[in-house]
Design an enzyme around this catalytic site. Sequence first.
Site, mmCIF file in Angstrom:
data_model
loop_
_atom_site.group_PDB
_atom_site.id
_atom_site.type_symbol
_atom_site.label_atom_id
_atom_site.label_comp_id
_atom_site.label_asym_id
_atom_site.label_seq_id
_atom_site.Cartn_x
_atom_site.Cartn_y
_atom_site.Cartn_z
ATOM 1 N N LEU A 123 0.828 -1.215 0.000
ATOM 2 C CA LEU A 123 0.000 0.000 0.000
ATOM 3 C C LEU A 123 0.853 1.252 0.000
ATOM 4 O O LEU A 123 0.439 2.305 -0.501
ATOM 5 C CB LEU A 123 -0.889 0.021 1.242
ATOM 6 C CG LEU A 123 -2.019 -0.994 1.306
ATOM 7 C CD1 LEU A 123 -2.610 -1.038 2.699
ATOM 8 C CD2 LEU A 123 -3.086 -0.639 0.286
ATOM 9 N N GLU A 164 2.031 6.436 6.656
ATOM 10 C CA GLU A 164 3.410 6.541 6.148
ATOM 11 C C GLU A 164 4.065 7.842 6.611
ATOM 12 O O GLU A 164 5.261 7.866 6.907
ATOM 13 C CB GLU A 164 3.439 6.425 4.620
ATOM 14 C CG GLU A 164 2.882 5.109 4.059
ATOM 15 C CD GLU A 164 3.489 3.851 4.635
ATOM 16 O OE1 GLU A 164 4.611 3.899 5.184
ATOM 17 O OE2 GLU A 164 2.828 2.797 4.552
ATOM 18 N N HIS A 167 5.468 7.344 9.974
ATOM 19 C CA HIS A 167 6.840 6.793 9.939
ATOM 20 C C HIS A 167 7.854 7.880 9.580
ATOM 21 O O HIS A 167 8.926 7.978 10.194
ATOM 22 C CB HIS A 167 6.947 5.689 8.884
ATOM 23 C CG HIS A 167 6.268 4.409 9.210
ATOM 24 N ND1 HIS A 167 6.386 3.782 10.419
ATOM 25 C CD2 HIS A 167 5.475 3.596 8.446
ATOM 26 C CE1 HIS A 167 5.702 2.640 10.390
ATOM 27 N NE2 HIS A 167 5.131 2.511 9.210
ATOM 28 N N TRP A 175 2.722 -2.149 17.331
ATOM 29 C CA TRP A 175 2.984 -3.452 17.971
ATOM 30 C C TRP A 175 4.471 -3.686 18.216
ATOM 31 O O TRP A 175 4.866 -4.725 18.768
ATOM 32 C CB TRP A 175 2.382 -4.594 17.146
ATOM 33 C CG TRP A 175 3.026 -4.800 15.797
ATOM 34 C CD1 TRP A 175 4.075 -5.629 15.503
ATOM 35 C CD2 TRP A 175 2.657 -4.162 14.568
ATOM 36 N NE1 TRP A 175 4.385 -5.531 14.163
ATOM 37 C CE2 TRP A 175 3.524 -4.653 13.570
ATOM 38 C CE3 TRP A 175 1.675 -3.240 14.198
ATOM 39 C CZ2 TRP A 175 3.443 -4.238 12.228
ATOM 40 C CZ3 TRP A 175 1.594 -2.832 12.873
ATOM 41 C CH2 TRP A 175 2.468 -3.320 11.914
ATOM 42 N N ASP A 186 7.204 0.284 20.553
ATOM 43 C CA ASP A 186 7.156 1.395 19.603
ATOM 44 C C ASP A 186 7.824 2.641 20.175
ATOM 45 O O ASP A 186 7.765 3.707 19.565
ATOM 46 C CB ASP A 186 5.712 1.679 19.182
ATOM 47 C CG ASP A 186 4.822 2.080 20.349
ATOM 48 O OD1 ASP A 186 5.307 2.096 21.511
ATOM 49 O OD2 ASP A 186 3.634 2.375 20.110
ATOM 50 N N GLN A 194 1.516 -4.305 22.616
ATOM 51 C CA GLN A 194 0.624 -5.039 21.706
ATOM 52 C C GLN A 194 1.385 -6.167 21.043
ATOM 53 O O GLN A 194 2.545 -6.009 20.670
ATOM 54 C CB GLN A 194 0.086 -4.045 20.663
ATOM 55 C CG GLN A 194 -0.775 -4.674 19.579
ATOM 56 C CD GLN A 194 -1.424 -3.631 18.664
ATOM 57 O OE1 GLN A 194 -1.871 -2.567 19.125
ATOM 58 N NE2 GLN A 194 -1.501 -3.925 17.378
HETATM 59 N N1 ARG Z 1 3.055 -0.025 4.840
HETATM 60 C C1 ARG Z 1 1.744 -0.604 5.061
HETATM 61 C C2 ARG Z 1 1.479 -1.626 3.968
HETATM 62 O O1 ARG Z 1 1.814 -1.388 2.829
HETATM 63 C C3 ARG Z 1 0.686 0.448 5.052
HETATM 64 C C4 ARG Z 1 -0.486 0.100 5.869
HETATM 65 C C5 ARG Z 1 -1.530 1.182 5.791
HETATM 66 N N2 ARG Z 1 -2.797 0.713 6.292
HETATM 67 C C6 ARG Z 1 -3.975 1.236 5.963
HETATM 68 N N3 ARG Z 1 -5.086 0.797 6.490
HETATM 69 N N4 ARG Z 1 -4.083 2.190 5.084
HETATM 70 O O2 ARG Z 1 0.927 -2.665 4.225
HETATM 71 ZN ZN ZN Z 2 3.979 1.001 8.433
HETATM 72 CA CA CA Z 3 4.734 -6.710 19.857
#
Ligand code: ARG
Ligand code: ZN
Ligand code: CA
Length: 254
Positions: A123, A164, A167, A175, A186, A194
């Site tokens: 994503l 993102e 980050h 978690w 974290d 978690q």
């Molecule tokens: N880096 C994560 C992935 O690509 C992004 C997660 C984002 N989650 C969301 N519900 N938009 O899996």
């Molecule tokens: Zn991430």
């Molecule tokens: Ca953990």
Amino acid sequence: FAGVAKIPVVVHVVWNSPVQNVSQAQIDSQLDVLNRDFRATNTDLGFVPAPFTGLIADSRIEFFLATEDPNGNPTTGVTRTQTNKTSFSHDDQIKSSATGGVDPWPTDRYLNVWVGQLGGGLLGYAQFPGGPAETDGVVILHSGFGTTGTAAAPFDLGRTTTHEIGHYLNLFHIWGDDGSGCSGSDEVADTPNQGGPNFGVPAFPKVSCSNGPNGDLFVNYMDYTDDRGMVMFTTDQVARMEACLDTVRTDLIS
Ligand code: ARG
Ligand code: ZN
Ligand code: CA
């Protein structure tokens, strides 16, 4: 920083098939989401279970499409580039014209957001503060970007970009990135310990690592739930992001 920090953003749309050349409306919808999510003015905060509502925090961080390009000329804050590459991955090729992508604008002064086709169910991904300048920024799948156009459920509320940028501003996954273990952290004091990531939209309470009775803070942007299930940053997460802007990323807001 005092008051509100306003971060200039450049969106690099890197498209192969025309559908990936996302509209200005889709880009604007993403900026709107960021400005609600980071100021805790999103309208879905009611989804936060009552025991957690005291943790909801406003980061005082806002975003705008850059109005001045690196040469000081007026800009829309959007670049559009056709590529021969049908798909990109985690390997940063989208970030360089030499590999079918687009070079960043100076990464100390702009938040670079590349939007394109990604493979393997990715994503998006981000570079943490302190990494190489030439690859700094975030990459987002076009169909996980914004809330209109090609945005597709369940990732059509713009939360991948919120996650993102979390980050990018020094937040780790909630978690603790230790698989499903209970020893990872974290580095944020007010988030419950978690086990592993949550997916979909869990029901409250979701207990792991003896964190009952309230369990995981699965409504947090730094978990892996569906977009409609992630709605908040915490006070201590906000402190980490603000500290990042006051130190490593200070040129972004000066
Ligand atoms: N880096 C994560 C992935 O690509 C992004 C997660 C984002 N989650 C969301 N519900 N938009 O899996
Ligand atoms: Zn991430
Ligand atoms: Ca953990």
